[in-house]
Design a protein around this motif. Sequence first.
Motif, PDB file in Angstrom:
ATOM      1  N   LEU A  48      40.782 -87.884  31.085  1.00 20.78           N
ATOM      2  CA  LEU A  48      39.655 -88.107  31.993  1.00 20.78           C
ATOM      3  C   LEU A  48      39.694 -89.542  32.518  1.00 20.78           C
ATOM      4  O   LEU A  48      39.308 -90.482  31.812  1.00 20.78           O
ATOM      5  CB  LEU A  48      38.331 -87.855  31.265  1.00 20.78           C
ATOM      6  CG  LEU A  48      38.155 -86.472  30.621  1.00 20.78           C
ATOM      7  CD1 LEU A  48      36.841 -86.415  29.860  1.00 20.78           C
ATOM      8  CD2 LEU A  48      38.222 -85.372  31.668  1.00 20.78           C
ATOM      9  N   PRO A  49      40.168 -89.762  33.758  1.00 18.22           N
ATOM     10  CA  PRO A  49      40.198 -91.117  34.325  1.00 18.22           C
ATOM     11  C   PRO A  49      38.779 -91.649  34.520  1.00 18.22           C
ATOM     12  O   PRO A  49      37.925 -90.977  35.097  1.00 18.22           O
ATOM     13  CB  PRO A  49      40.890 -90.909  35.692  1.00 18.22           C
ATOM     14  CG  PRO A  49      41.572 -89.597  35.583  1.00 18.22           C
ATOM     15  CD  PRO A  49      40.730 -88.767  34.670  1.00 18.22           C
ATOM     16  N   ASN A  50      38.516 -92.858  34.009  1.00 20.59           N
ATOM     17  CA  ASN A  50      37.196 -93.465  34.180  1.00 20.59           C
ATOM     18  C   ASN A  50      37.355 -94.966  34.433  1.00 20.59           C
ATOM     19  O   ASN A  50      38.468 -95.463  34.580  1.00 20.59           O
ATOM     20  CB  ASN A  50      36.312 -93.191  32.953  1.00 20.59           C
ATOM     21  CG  ASN A  50      36.937 -93.694  31.676  1.00 20.59           C
ATOM     22  OD1 ASN A  50      37.289 -94.865  31.557  1.00 20.59           O
ATOM     23  ND2 ASN A  50      37.107 -92.812  30.695  1.00 20.59           N
ATOM     24  N   ALA A  51      36.248 -95.678  34.462  1.00 22.03           N
ATOM     25  CA  ALA A  51      36.274 -97.103  34.813  1.00 22.03           C
ATOM     26  C   ALA A  51      37.085 -97.938  33.828  1.00 22.03           C
ATOM     27  O   ALA A  51      37.614 -98.992  34.170  1.00 22.03           O
ATOM     28  CB  ALA A  51      34.844 -97.641  34.893  1.00 22.03           C
ATOM     29  N   ASN A  52      37.216 -97.467  32.590  1.00 17.58           N
ATOM     30  CA  ASN A  52      37.924 -98.232  31.563  1.00 17.58           C
ATOM     31  C   ASN A  52      39.384 -97.838  31.392  1.00 17.58           C
ATOM     32  O   ASN A  52      40.110 -98.440  30.616  1.00 17.58           O
ATOM     33  CB  ASN A  52      37.202 -98.068  30.217  1.00 17.58           C
ATOM     34  CG  ASN A  52      35.797 -98.620  30.254  1.00 17.58           C
ATOM     35  OD1 ASN A  52      35.565 -99.671  30.822  1.00 17.58           O
ATOM     36  ND2 ASN A  52      34.864 -97.887  29.664  1.00 17.58           N
ATOM     37  N   GLY A  53      39.829 -96.800  32.101  1.00 13.57           N
ATOM     38  CA  GLY A  53      41.202 -96.319  31.953  1.00 13.57           C
ATOM     39  C   GLY A  53      41.216 -94.801  31.933  1.00 13.57           C
ATOM     40  O   GLY A  53      40.727 -94.164  32.864  1.00 13.57           O
ATOM     41  N   ILE A  54      41.723 -94.218  30.869  1.00 17.23           N
ATOM     42  CA  ILE A  54      41.758 -92.766  30.721  1.00 17.23           C
ATOM     43  C   ILE A  54      41.339 -92.405  29.300  1.00 17.23           C
ATOM     44  O   ILE A  54      41.890 -92.907  28.336  1.00 17.23           O
ATOM     45  CB  ILE A  54      43.166 -92.199  30.990  1.00 17.23           C
ATOM     46  CG1 ILE A  54      43.585 -92.492  32.429  1.00 17.23           C
ATOM     47  CG2 ILE A  54      43.196 -90.688  30.745  1.00 17.23           C
ATOM     48  CD1 ILE A  54      44.990 -92.081  32.758  1.00 17.23           C
ATOM     49  N   LYS A  55      40.342 -91.536  29.201  1.00 15.89           N
ATOM     50  CA  LYS A  55      39.867 -91.098  27.890  1.00 15.89           C
ATOM     51  C   LYS A  55      40.381 -89.678  27.649  1.00 15.89           C
ATOM     52  O   LYS A  55      40.168 -88.786  28.473  1.00 15.89           O
ATOM     53  CB  LYS A  55      38.339 -91.111  27.844  1.00 15.89           C
ATOM     54  CG  LYS A  55      37.756 -90.700  26.494  1.00 15.89           C
ATOM     55  CD  LYS A  55      36.238 -90.789  26.523  1.00 15.89           C
ATOM     56  CE  LYS A  55      35.619 -90.352  25.190  1.00 15.89           C
ATOM     57  NZ  LYS A  55      35.976 -91.238  24.088  1.00 15.89           N
ATOM     58  N   PHE A  56      41.072 -89.460  26.527  1.00 19.72           N
ATOM     59  CA  PHE A  56      41.552 -88.128  26.183  1.00 19.72           C
ATOM     60  C   PHE A  56      40.524 -87.445  25.289  1.00 19.72           C
ATOM     61  O   PHE A  56      40.089 -87.994  24.290  1.00 19.72           O
ATOM     62  CB  PHE A  56      42.912 -88.192  25.493  1.00 19.72           C
ATOM     63  CG  PHE A  56      44.051 -88.264  26.469  1.00 19.72           C
ATOM     64  CD1 PHE A  56      44.587 -87.103  27.004  1.00 19.72           C
ATOM     65  CD2 PHE A  56      44.542 -89.485  26.876  1.00 19.72           C
ATOM     66  CE1 PHE A  56      45.623 -87.165  27.922  1.00 19.72           C
ATOM     67  CE2 PHE A  56      45.583 -89.560  27.797  1.00 19.72           C
ATOM     68  CZ  PHE A  56      46.123 -88.389  28.318  1.00 19.72           C
ATOM     69  N   VAL A  57      40.149 -86.233  25.713  1.00 16.89           N
ATOM     70  CA  VAL A  57      39.120 -85.470  25.011  1.00 16.89           C
ATOM     71  C   VAL A  57      39.677 -84.086  24.696  1.00 16.89           C
ATOM     72  O   VAL A  57      40.372 -83.486  25.520  1.00 16.89           O
ATOM     73  CB  VAL A  57      37.854 -85.326  25.891  1.00 16.89           C
ATOM     74  CG1 VAL A  57      36.827 -84.434  25.221  1.00 16.89           C
ATOM     75  CG2 VAL A  57      37.255 -86.695  26.177  1.00 16.89           C
ATOM     76  N   GLU A  58      39.381 -83.569  23.502  1.00 23.33           N
ATOM     77  CA  GLU A  58      39.791 -82.214  23.164  1.00 23.33           C
ATOM     78  C   GLU A  58      39.057 -81.230  24.070  1.00 23.33           C
ATOM     79  O   GLU A  58      37.833 -81.298  24.213  1.00 23.33           O
ATOM     80  CB  GLU A  58      39.478 -81.918  21.701  1.00 23.33           C
ATOM     81  CG  GLU A  58      40.367 -82.687  20.725  1.00 23.33           C
ATOM     82  CD  GLU A  58      40.073 -82.320  19.279  1.00 23.33           C
ATOM     83  OE1 GLU A  58      39.662 -81.160  19.040  1.00 23.33           O
ATOM     84  OE2 GLU A  58      40.252 -83.182  18.419  1.00 23.33           O
ATOM     85  N   VAL A  59      39.818 -80.347  24.695  1.00 29.70           N
ATOM     86  CA  VAL A  59      39.238 -79.367  25.619  1.00 29.70           C
ATOM     87  C   VAL A  59      38.144 -78.565  24.931  1.00 29.70           C
ATOM     88  O   VAL A  59      37.109 -78.252  25.519  1.00 29.70           O
ATOM     89  CB  VAL A  59      40.338 -78.422  26.161  1.00 29.70           C
ATOM     90  CG1 VAL A  59      39.726 -77.297  26.998  1.00 29.70           C
ATOM     91  CG2 VAL A  59      41.347 -79.202  26.990  1.00 29.70           C
ATOM     92  N   ASP A  60      38.342 -78.273  23.673  1.00 33.04           N
ATOM     93  CA  ASP A  60      37.391 -77.483  22.889  1.00 33.04           C
ATOM     94  C   ASP A  60      36.037 -78.173  22.717  1.00 33.04           C
ATOM     95  O   ASP A  60      35.046 -77.523  22.412  1.00 33.04           O
ATOM     96  CB  ASP A  60      37.988 -77.212  21.505  1.00 33.04           C
ATOM     97  CG  ASP A  60      37.867 -75.751  21.139  1.00 33.04           C
ATOM     98  OD1 ASP A  60      37.665 -74.948  22.058  1.00 33.04           O
ATOM     99  OD2 ASP A  60      37.963 -75.428  19.943  1.00 33.04           O
TER     100      ASP A  60
END
Length: 248
Positions: free
Chosen positions: A146-158
């Motif tokens: 998930l690209p955001n203001a701080n970079g990219i946050k990886f989140v479990e789809v579940d």
Amino acid sequence: MKALIIDDEKRARNVLRILIEENCPKITEISEADNLLSGVQLIKEEEPRIVFLDIEMPEHSGLELLNFIEKDSYNFEIIFTTAYSEYAVQAFQLSAIDYLLKPVRPNQVKEAIERVLNFVGDSQINIRLQELKSSLEKSNFKKIGLPNANGIKFVEVDKIIMFEADGMYTRVSTMEGNVFVSKPLKFFVEALNNVKVFYRPHRSFLVNLKYLREYVKKDGGYIVMENNKAVSISKDKRDEFLTIVQSI
């Protein structure tokens, strides 16, 4: 700005070089390599800002780049060039990695370069590559970038409860909180098209059916999610939605 093209096909390198020169004036120097190991050497010597990397090469796949460069040496962005299937394209999207589908077109090159330049300096490219490699090898998707203001946050789809449109941005609600993402809702609708647990009850929402709390009939009908968010249901989706939830 320097760029590097790594592709075993000379014709493909020539075409891409021409497209870059004609459409991307910010790139003033372009190097080429016809295999991954030669490319790795040029990355270390010339420190390009963007690497155009073919996946399918005879001796080493482009995905093996992780094996030859220390993770703290990733000071460049990658744009993959590929003729891969729809499934693989979905893996690129969910890993927040840019790609060019062969045959490459001028507008694709220009748009991809503009996107990746926003990540340079805070790209987390090694993490994104690892997620991509894992998805392609295991044929499943466990995380989404998930690209955001701080970079990219990886989140479990579940663990994603829902997506909500906010103009050209998207608010992603997860079990761990909210993430404001610099991509439109349409991107996630397309990227998660094959993940059946996600459903679009309204043009502004994409929900994870796993986190439905209740369906309320009044006011035309709406959903309440586990995060207490009320989600509208379009009139033309109501019957379809009720059929789907009854089968869960």
